[in-house]
Design a protein around this motif. Structure first.
Motif, PDB file in Angstrom:
ATOM      1  N   LEU A  29       4.269   0.107 -10.288  1.00 37.98           N
ATOM      2  CA  LEU A  29       4.288   1.173  -9.284  1.00 37.98           C
ATOM      3  C   LEU A  29       2.898   1.260  -8.668  1.00 37.98           C
ATOM      4  CD1 LEU A  29       6.349   3.809 -11.260  1.00 37.98           C
ATOM      5  CD2 LEU A  29       6.929   3.000  -8.969  1.00 37.98           C
ATOM      6  N   TYR A  30       2.824   0.981  -7.369  1.00 38.81           N
ATOM      7  CA  TYR A  30       1.525   0.938  -6.692  1.00 38.81           C
ATOM      8  C   TYR A  30       1.112   2.334  -6.237  1.00 38.81           C
ATOM      9  CZ  TYR A  30      -2.164  -0.648  -3.510  1.00 38.81           C
ATOM     10  OH  TYR A  30      -3.358  -0.851  -2.869  1.00 38.81           O
ATOM     11  N   GLU A  31      -0.103   2.726  -6.632  1.00 38.75           N
ATOM     12  CA  GLU A  31      -0.686   3.993  -6.196  1.00 38.75           C
ATOM     13  C   GLU A  31       0.169   5.209  -6.589  1.00 38.75           C
ATOM     14  OE1 GLU A  31      -3.949   4.123  -3.355  1.00 38.75           O
ATOM     15  OE2 GLU A  31      -3.919   3.570  -5.464  1.00 38.75           O
ATOM     16  N   LEU A  32       0.871   5.125  -7.730  1.00 37.03           N
ATOM     17  CA  LEU A  32       1.726   6.237  -8.146  1.00 37.03           C
ATOM     18  C   LEU A  32       0.929   7.524  -8.307  1.00 37.03           C
ATOM     19  CD1 LEU A  32       4.351   7.525  -9.194  1.00 37.03           C
ATOM     20  CD2 LEU A  32       3.748   6.668 -11.476  1.00 37.03           C
ATOM     21  N   ASP A  33      -0.198   7.460  -8.993  1.00 36.15           N
ATOM     22  CA  ASP A  33      -0.954   8.678  -9.264  1.00 36.15           C
ATOM     23  C   ASP A  33      -1.545   9.284  -8.001  1.00 36.15           C
ATOM     24  OD1 ASP A  33      -0.790   9.042 -12.218  1.00 36.15           O
ATOM     25  OD2 ASP A  33      -1.645   7.035 -12.213  1.00 36.15           O
ATOM     26  N   THR A  34      -1.981   8.434  -7.090  1.00 44.41           N
ATOM     27  CA  THR A  34      -2.511   8.932  -5.819  1.00 44.41           C
ATOM     28  C   THR A  34      -1.421   9.633  -5.024  1.00 44.41           C
ATOM     29  OG1 THR A  34      -4.095   7.105  -5.762  1.00 44.41           O
ATOM     30  CG2 THR A  34      -3.695   8.268  -3.693  1.00 44.41           C
ATOM     31  N   HIS A  35      -0.241   9.037  -4.980  1.00 44.67           N
ATOM     32  CA  HIS A  35       0.886   9.648  -4.268  1.00 44.67           C
ATOM     33  C   HIS A  35       1.350  10.923  -4.952  1.00 44.67           C
ATOM     34  CE1 HIS A  35       1.953   6.703  -1.109  1.00 44.67           C
ATOM     35  NE2 HIS A  35       1.424   5.812  -1.933  1.00 44.67           N
ATOM     36  N   PRO A  45       1.967  -3.545   3.730  1.00 46.88           N
ATOM     37  CA  PRO A  45       1.095  -2.390   3.881  1.00 46.88           C
ATOM     38  C   PRO A  45       0.426  -2.301   5.262  1.00 46.88           C
ATOM     39  CG  PRO A  45      -0.037  -4.093   2.675  1.00 46.88           C
ATOM     40  CD  PRO A  45       1.339  -4.616   2.918  1.00 46.88           C
ATOM     41  N   ILE A  46       0.395  -3.462   5.967  1.00 48.79           N
ATOM     42  CA  ILE A  46      -0.177  -3.494   7.316  1.00 48.79           C
ATOM     43  C   ILE A  46       0.803  -4.210   8.238  1.00 48.79           C
ATOM     44  CG2 ILE A  46      -1.931  -4.644   8.746  1.00 48.79           C
ATOM     45  CD1 ILE A  46      -4.011  -3.792   6.734  1.00 48.79           C
ATOM     46  N   LEU A  47       1.043  -3.606   9.394  1.00 51.00           N
ATOM     47  CA  LEU A  47       1.923  -4.190  10.409  1.00 51.00           C
ATOM     48  C   LEU A  47       1.128  -4.354  11.701  1.00 51.00           C
ATOM     49  CD1 LEU A  47       4.754  -5.085  11.326  1.00 51.00           C
ATOM     50  CD2 LEU A  47       5.212  -2.700  11.915  1.00 51.00           C
ATOM     51  N   PRO A  48       0.900  -5.586  12.155  1.00 53.52           N
ATOM     52  CA  PRO A  48       0.120  -5.800  13.376  1.00 53.52           C
ATOM     53  C   PRO A  48       0.812  -5.206  14.604  1.00 53.52           C
ATOM     54  CG  PRO A  48       0.321  -7.837  12.113  1.00 53.52           C
ATOM     55  CD  PRO A  48       1.282  -6.860  11.517  1.00 53.52           C
ATOM     56  N   ILE A  49       0.022  -4.648  15.507  1.00 55.12           N
ATOM     57  CA  ILE A  49       0.511  -4.135  16.798  1.00 55.12           C
ATOM     58  C   ILE A  49      -0.125  -4.975  17.891  1.00 55.12           C
ATOM     59  CG2 ILE A  49       0.531  -2.164  18.376  1.00 55.12           C
ATOM     60  CD1 ILE A  49       0.357  -0.343  15.885  1.00 55.12           C
ATOM     61  N   GLU A  94      -7.039 -12.000  13.645  1.00 57.40           N
ATOM     62  CA  GLU A  94      -7.455 -12.563  12.361  1.00 57.40           C
ATOM     63  C   GLU A  94      -7.923 -11.484  11.396  1.00 57.40           C
ATOM     64  OE1 GLU A  94     -10.361 -15.574  12.981  1.00 57.40           O
ATOM     65  OE2 GLU A  94      -9.015 -16.916  14.096  1.00 57.40           O
ATOM     66  N   LEU A  95      -8.596 -10.452  11.900  1.00 57.76           N
ATOM     67  CA  LEU A  95      -9.081  -9.396  11.019  1.00 57.76           C
ATOM     68  C   LEU A  95      -7.932  -8.537  10.501  1.00 57.76           C
ATOM     69  CD1 LEU A  95     -12.398  -8.327  12.807  1.00 57.76           C
ATOM     70  CD2 LEU A  95     -12.108  -9.669  10.724  1.00 57.76           C
ATOM     71  N   THR A  96      -6.921  -8.360  11.330  1.00 64.23           N
ATOM     72  CA  THR A  96      -5.730  -7.635  10.882  1.00 64.23           C
ATOM     73  C   THR A  96      -5.089  -8.363   9.708  1.00 64.23           C
ATOM     74  OG1 THR A  96      -5.301  -6.746  13.093  1.00 64.23           O
ATOM     75  CG2 THR A  96      -3.447  -6.818  11.571  1.00 64.23           C
ATOM     76  N   LEU A  97      -4.953  -9.675   9.823  1.00 65.11           N
ATOM     77  CA  LEU A  97      -4.359 -10.462   8.741  1.00 65.11           C
ATOM     78  C   LEU A  97      -5.256 -10.474   7.505  1.00 65.11           C
ATOM     79  CD1 LEU A  97      -2.879 -13.489  10.719  1.00 65.11           C
ATOM     80  CD2 LEU A  97      -1.660 -11.517   9.782  1.00 65.11           C
ATOM     81  N   ALA A  98      -6.558 -10.481   7.716  1.00 70.32           N
ATOM     82  CA  ALA A  98      -7.486 -10.448   6.579  1.00 70.32           C
ATOM     83  C   ALA A  98      -7.360  -9.132   5.819  1.00 70.32           C
ATOM     84  CB  ALA A  98      -8.915 -10.653   7.063  1.00 70.32           C
ATOM     85  N   LEU A  99      -7.209  -8.029   6.544  1.00 68.42           N
ATOM     86  CA  LEU A  99      -7.028  -6.729   5.906  1.00 68.42           C
ATOM     87  C   LEU A  99      -5.672  -6.655   5.222  1.00 68.42           C
ATOM     88  CD1 LEU A  99      -8.527  -4.490   8.724  1.00 68.42           C
ATOM     89  CD2 LEU A  99      -9.467  -4.771   6.427  1.00 68.42           C
ATOM     90  N   SER A 100      -4.666  -7.256   5.837  1.00 70.02           N
ATOM     91  CA  SER A 100      -3.347  -7.291   5.234  1.00 70.02           C
ATOM     92  C   SER A 100      -3.378  -8.059   3.919  1.00 70.02           C
ATOM     93  CB  SER A 100      -2.343  -7.933   6.198  1.00 70.02           C
ATOM     94  OG  SER A 100      -1.059  -8.003   5.629  1.00 70.02           O
ATOM     95  N   ASP A 101      -4.051  -9.201   3.906  1.00 72.13           N
ATOM     96  CA  ASP A 101      -4.177  -9.986   2.683  1.00 72.13           C
ATOM     97  C   ASP A 101      -4.911  -9.198   1.600  1.00 72.13           C
ATOM     98  OD1 ASP A 101      -2.871 -12.145   3.817  1.00 72.13           O
ATOM     99  OD2 ASP A 101      -4.723 -13.198   4.370  1.00 72.13           O
ATOM    100  N   LEU A 102      -5.930  -8.469   2.013  1.00 71.56           N
ATOM    101  CA  LEU A 102      -6.721  -7.674   1.073  1.00 71.56           C
ATOM    102  C   LEU A 102      -5.858  -6.624   0.385  1.00 71.56           C
ATOM    103  CD1 LEU A 102      -9.760  -7.428   0.213  1.00 71.56           C
ATOM    104  CD2 LEU A 102      -9.954  -5.618   1.928  1.00 71.56           C
ATOM    105  N   LEU A 103      -5.057  -5.915   1.164  1.00 68.22           N
ATOM    106  CA  LEU A 103      -4.187  -4.883   0.600  1.00 68.22           C
ATOM    107  C   LEU A 103      -3.062  -5.492  -0.223  1.00 68.22           C
ATOM    108  CD1 LEU A 103      -3.669  -2.017   3.225  1.00 68.22           C
ATOM    109  CD2 LEU A 103      -4.278  -1.771   0.817  1.00 68.22           C
ATOM    110  N   TRP A 104      -2.478  -6.571   0.270  1.00 71.55           N
ATOM    111  CA  TRP A 104      -1.365  -7.197  -0.443  1.00 71.55           C
ATOM    112  C   TRP A 104      -1.833  -7.731  -1.805  1.00 71.55           C
ATOM    113  CZ3 TRP A 104       3.559  -6.577   0.490  1.00 71.55           C
ATOM    114  CH2 TRP A 104       4.492  -7.425  -0.099  1.00 71.55           C
ATOM    115  N   GLU A 105      -3.009  -8.312  -1.836  1.00 72.01           N
ATOM    116  CA  GLU A 105      -3.569  -8.802  -3.093  1.00 72.01           C
ATOM    117  C   GLU A 105      -3.808  -7.636  -4.060  1.00 72.01           C
ATOM    118  OE1 GLU A 105      -7.502 -11.231  -4.807  1.00 72.01           O
ATOM    119  OE2 GLU A 105      -7.258 -10.889  -2.665  1.00 72.01           O
ATOM    120  N   ASP A 106      -4.233  -6.492  -3.526  1.00 72.71           N
ATOM    121  CA  ASP A 106      -4.458  -5.315  -4.362  1.00 72.71           C
ATOM    122  C   ASP A 106      -3.151  -4.810  -4.944  1.00 72.71           C
ATOM    123  OD1 ASP A 106      -6.502  -3.292  -5.245  1.00 72.71           O
ATOM    124  OD2 ASP A 106      -5.159  -1.926  -4.181  1.00 72.71           O
ATOM    125  N   MET A 107      -2.080  -4.889  -4.145  1.00 77.00           N
ATOM    126  CA  MET A 107      -0.762  -4.466  -4.626  1.00 77.00           C
ATOM    127  C   MET A 107      -0.251  -5.393  -5.726  1.00 77.00           C
ATOM    128  SD  MET A 107       1.100  -3.452  -1.014  1.00 77.00           S
ATOM    129  CE  MET A 107       2.581  -2.775  -1.777  1.00 77.00           C
TER     130      MET A 107
END
Length: 346
Positions: free
Chosen positions: A92-98, A300-304, A319-332
């Motif tokens: 469960l990702y970020e359960l306590d924060t939520h 967690p990130i959807l490009p617009i 490219e930075l959007t995808l880099a941030l997406s990878d960062l969050l996905w790896e954290d998940m």
């Protein structure tokens, strides 16, 4: 009249008035449950494998029983709050924060939980375990409870806690979407900053976007600053490679957005980003950004790539959007267990 073979009754007077509609009347709960189970037992995989309800004090695996009383104040008065935690690969990702935000929303809505935080958390973890779901979401609600149909919940004996596991095979999105500026008035800060169940403005804004061939709509506040999407935060990459998110003073503080703000400095250290900040962002500044994205739990990130028919940057996923997406996905997937709660599947 009564059908002796089934125990169903129909209203004879209405039928006698020339109506072809015959409404069954079920006097037996067993018979009604049978009808409900017939509806759900179609052979298709059900989207919700398990639900908890404090009304009956347990977990049900029968979709026919996943219901809320009609006299619950959350149903007929909108007096309730909710939150969601994502299930990914048995965590469960970020359960306590939520859960912390959930209880803050409850306090603002003047709803006292029927159990302490530790019990709520235990119920949610057990529900996820019983569901056997390994990818999806865990959504939970706190309502003023059932009791009557009045405005005041004073006649409700106790608040009610509900939770359901939703089986969703989501994946990391990398294709860009189109958005529009919403014409639906956004919520006042008092209600926007708590995650309450009144999502009619949100639903109308999404419908408006879909009618115009877009994915979603974005709110802009009365001062001309970018606010948020219908159930997600918005983030920008400026022309100077700054990650900027609208300030959270008038909008819901997204748990995933805040996690992004905590993780993104890693890209600053690598020289990929220049800085990470929250700020008041005008509509013009937003549309002039180099890159743009939605940030939310299930993404967690959807490009617009397009806003009001105008391309963001060069109109391609950045490219930075995808880099941030990878960062969050790896954290998940592999982040610290302070943010990932293991599910003890049974």
């Amino acid at each position: 009249m009564e059908n002796p073979s089934s125990g169903q009754q129909t209203v004879a007077s209405e039928v006698g008035n020339g109506s072809d509609l015959q409404v069954p009347v079920y006097s037996s709960s067993v018979e009604l449950l049978t009808k409900l189970q017939e509806k759900w037992n179609s052979g298709k995989k059900q989207p919700s494998p398990a639900m908890y309800s404090s009304i009956f004090g347990g977990i049900t695996l029968d979709p026919a029983m996943m219901a809320i009383p009609i006299d619950d104040h959350m149903v007929h008065r909108g007096h309730g709050v909710f939150d969601t935690a994502m299930i990914l690969n048995g965590y469960l990702y970020e359960l306590d924060t939520h859960l912390d935000r959930f209880l803050r929303s409850a306090s603002k809505a003047k709803i006292s939980p029927p159990f302490p935080r530790s019990s709520l958390r235990s119920i949610l973890v057990q529900l996820a375990a019983v569901s056997q779901c390994r990818k999806g979401s865990l959504r939970y609600w706190l309502s003023a409870g059932p009791g009557n149909f009045l405005l005041s919940p004073a006649g409700c004996p106790t608040s009610a806690f509900y939770a359901v596991v939703i089986d969703v095979d989501y994946s990391q999105p990398k294709e860009g979407v189109k958005v529009i500026t919403s014409s639906v008035p956004m919520k006042a800060p008092q209600f926007a900053t708590m995650k309450n169940v009144n999502y009619l403005p949100n639903a109308l804004s999404v419908m408006e976007a879909e009618e115009k061939g877009a994915f979603a709509a974005i709110w802009v506040d009365d001062e001309g600053y970018v606010a948020e999407g219908p159930n997600v935060n918005v983030a920008f990459i400026s022309q100077n490679k700054e990650l900027l998110l609208p300030a959270f003073d008038k909008i819901l503080g997204g748990c995933t957005a805040k996690r992004l703000l905590a993780l993104a400095p890693k890209l600053v250290e690598k020289g990929i980003l220049k800085s990470v900040n929250t700020a008041n962002i005008t509509l013009e500044e937003g549309k002039s950004a180099a890159e743009m994205m939605f940030v939310g739990s299930g993404l967690p990130i959807l490009p617009i790539i397009t806003w009001d028919e105008k391309p963001i940057g060069d109109g391609n996923v950045g490219e930075l959007t995808l880099a941030l997406s990878d960062l969050l996905w790896e954290d998940m997937l592999t982040g610290p267990e302070t943010h990932r709660v293991p599910i003890p599947y049974v």
